[in-house]
Design a protein around this motif. Sequence first.
Motif, short mmCIF file in Angstrom:
data_model
loop_
_atom_site.label_atom_id
_atom_site.label_comp_id
_atom_site.label_asym_id
_atom_site.label_seq_id
_atom_site.Cartn_x
_atom_site.Cartn_y
_atom_site.Cartn_z
N TYR A 53 20.44 -16.61 4.38
CA TYR A 53 19.92 -15.53 5.21
C TYR A 53 19.21 -14.48 4.35
O TYR A 53 18.16 -13.96 4.73
N SER A 54 19.77 -14.16 3.19
CA SER A 54 19.13 -13.17 2.31
C SER A 54 17.79 -13.67 1.79
O SER A 54 16.83 -12.90 1.70
N CYS A 55 17.72 -14.95 1.46
CA CYS A 55 16.43 -15.52 1.01
C CYS A 55 15.41 -15.49 2.14
O CYS A 55 14.23 -15.17 1.91
N LEU A 56 15.83 -15.78 3.36
CA LEU A 56 14.94 -15.71 4.50
C LEU A 56 14.49 -14.27 4.74
O LEU A 56 13.32 -14.02 5.04
N ALA A 57 15.39 -13.31 4.58
CA ALA A 57 15.04 -11.90 4.75
C ALA A 57 14.00 -11.46 3.72
O ALA A 57 13.07 -10.72 4.05
N VAL A 58 14.14 -11.93 2.47
CA VAL A 58 13.15 -11.60 1.44
C VAL A 58 11.78 -12.14 1.85
O VAL A 58 10.77 -11.44 1.78
N TYR A 59 11.75 -13.39 2.29
CA TYR A 59 10.49 -14.00 2.69
C TYR A 59 9.86 -13.26 3.87
O TYR A 59 8.67 -12.93 3.84
N LEU A 60 10.64 -12.96 4.90
CA LEU A 60 10.09 -12.30 6.08
C LEU A 60 9.64 -10.87 5.78
O LEU A 60 8.59 -10.43 6.26
N CYS A 61 10.42 -10.14 4.99
CA CYS A 61 10.03 -8.77 4.62
C CYS A 61 8.77 -8.77 3.76
O CYS A 61 7.90 -7.91 3.91
N ARG A 62 8.66 -9.74 2.86
CA ARG A 62 7.46 -9.86 2.03
C ARG A 62 6.24 -10.15 2.89
O ARG A 62 5.18 -9.57 2.71
N ALA A 92 5.82 -9.44 6.07
CA ALA A 92 5.51 -8.25 6.86
C ALA A 92 4.81 -7.20 6.00
O ALA A 92 3.86 -6.55 6.45
N LEU A 93 5.26 -7.03 4.77
CA LEU A 93 4.63 -6.06 3.87
C LEU A 93 3.19 -6.46 3.57
O LEU A 93 2.29 -5.63 3.65
N HIS A 110 1.48 -2.33 -6.92
CA HIS A 110 1.16 -0.90 -6.91
C HIS A 110 0.61 -0.48 -5.56
O HIS A 110 0.99 0.57 -5.01
N ILE A 111 -0.29 -1.27 -4.98
CA ILE A 111 -0.85 -0.95 -3.67
C ILE A 111 0.26 -0.93 -2.62
O ILE A 111 0.33 -0.01 -1.79
N CYS A 112 1.15 -1.92 -2.65
CA CYS A 112 2.27 -1.96 -1.70
C CYS A 112 3.18 -0.76 -1.86
O CYS A 112 3.62 -0.16 -0.88
N LEU A 113 3.43 -0.38 -3.10
CA LEU A 113 4.31 0.74 -3.37
C LEU A 113 3.70 2.06 -2.90
O LEU A 113 4.40 2.92 -2.37
N PHE A 123 10.61 -0.95 -0.67
CA PHE A 123 12.01 -0.75 -1.01
C PHE A 123 12.89 -1.77 -0.28
O PHE A 123 13.82 -2.32 -0.86
N LEU A 124 12.59 -2.05 0.99
CA LEU A 124 13.35 -3.03 1.76
C LEU A 124 13.25 -4.42 1.14
O LEU A 124 14.25 -5.13 1.03
N VAL A 125 12.06 -4.80 0.69
CA VAL A 125 11.89 -6.09 0.03
C VAL A 125 12.71 -6.14 -1.25
O VAL A 125 13.38 -7.15 -1.54
N MET A 126 12.71 -5.06 -2.01
CA MET A 126 13.47 -5.04 -3.28
C MET A 126 14.97 -5.11 -3.04
O MET A 126 15.69 -5.79 -3.78
N VAL A 127 15.47 -4.43 -2.01
CA VAL A 127 16.90 -4.49 -1.69
C VAL A 127 17.28 -5.90 -1.25
O VAL A 127 18.29 -6.46 -1.70
N CYS A 128 16.47 -6.50 -0.39
CA CYS A 128 16.74 -7.88 0.05
C CYS A 128 16.70 -8.85 -1.13
O CYS A 128 17.51 -9.76 -1.21
#
Length: 160
Positions: free
Chosen positions: A30-39, A41-42, A78-81, A89-94
Motif C-alpha cells: 500500500y505504501s509503494c502504491l501511495a508513493v506512485y499515486l502521489c508522484r 498527482a504531483l 526543484h520545480i515541484c518543491l 512533502f506528501l510524496v517524501m513522507v510516503c
Amino acid sequence: FDHHCMWLGVDIGLGNHRWFLLFLFVHASYSCLAVYLCRQALIRRVSPSIGKTFYTRSPSGQLSPITLRADSTWALIHICLVLEPVHFFLVMVCLALAIALVAFTIHHITLIARNLTSRESALRMSHQVSPYATNWAHHAREILRGGDDHPAFQQGKGPT
C-alpha cells in the motif's frame, strides 16, 4: 512469543506470525502504491507549468522573464518543491514509510529463511541450537500454514 509489536499492541508468536507477515506485506504494498499515486498527482499538477514563462521582479524593480525547464531530475524536483510544496512533502513522507515497511518486511522474511525469531536475532543467540531448528522450507510452511506440527504443540506446551 517472538516479540511484542508496539504498533499493533500484541505479542507476535506462533499463532499469529503469518497474520503479522500479511500485515507487513499489505502495508508495504500500500505504501509503494501511495508513493506512485502521489508522484503521478504531483507531476500532473506541475507539468502544465513546465515550459511556461513567468515574470519575476528583480531587486531594481524591473520585470524579468523566467521559463521553467525540467532539464534534469534535480530541476524537476526543484520545480515541484517550489510550485507544490505540500504535495512534494506528501510524496517524501510516503516514500520514507514505503522504504521502512519494505525493509521491515524483507527483514522478517529473512528471519523466516534463517529459522530465527526476532528475539534470537536481536540477542545474537543464533549460534545456539534451538529445539525448534528445522530447515527454512519447513519453517516457512509452518509460519504460512499455521500447522500443528510445531514442537511446542507436540510437547503439550501449546502455542506461545
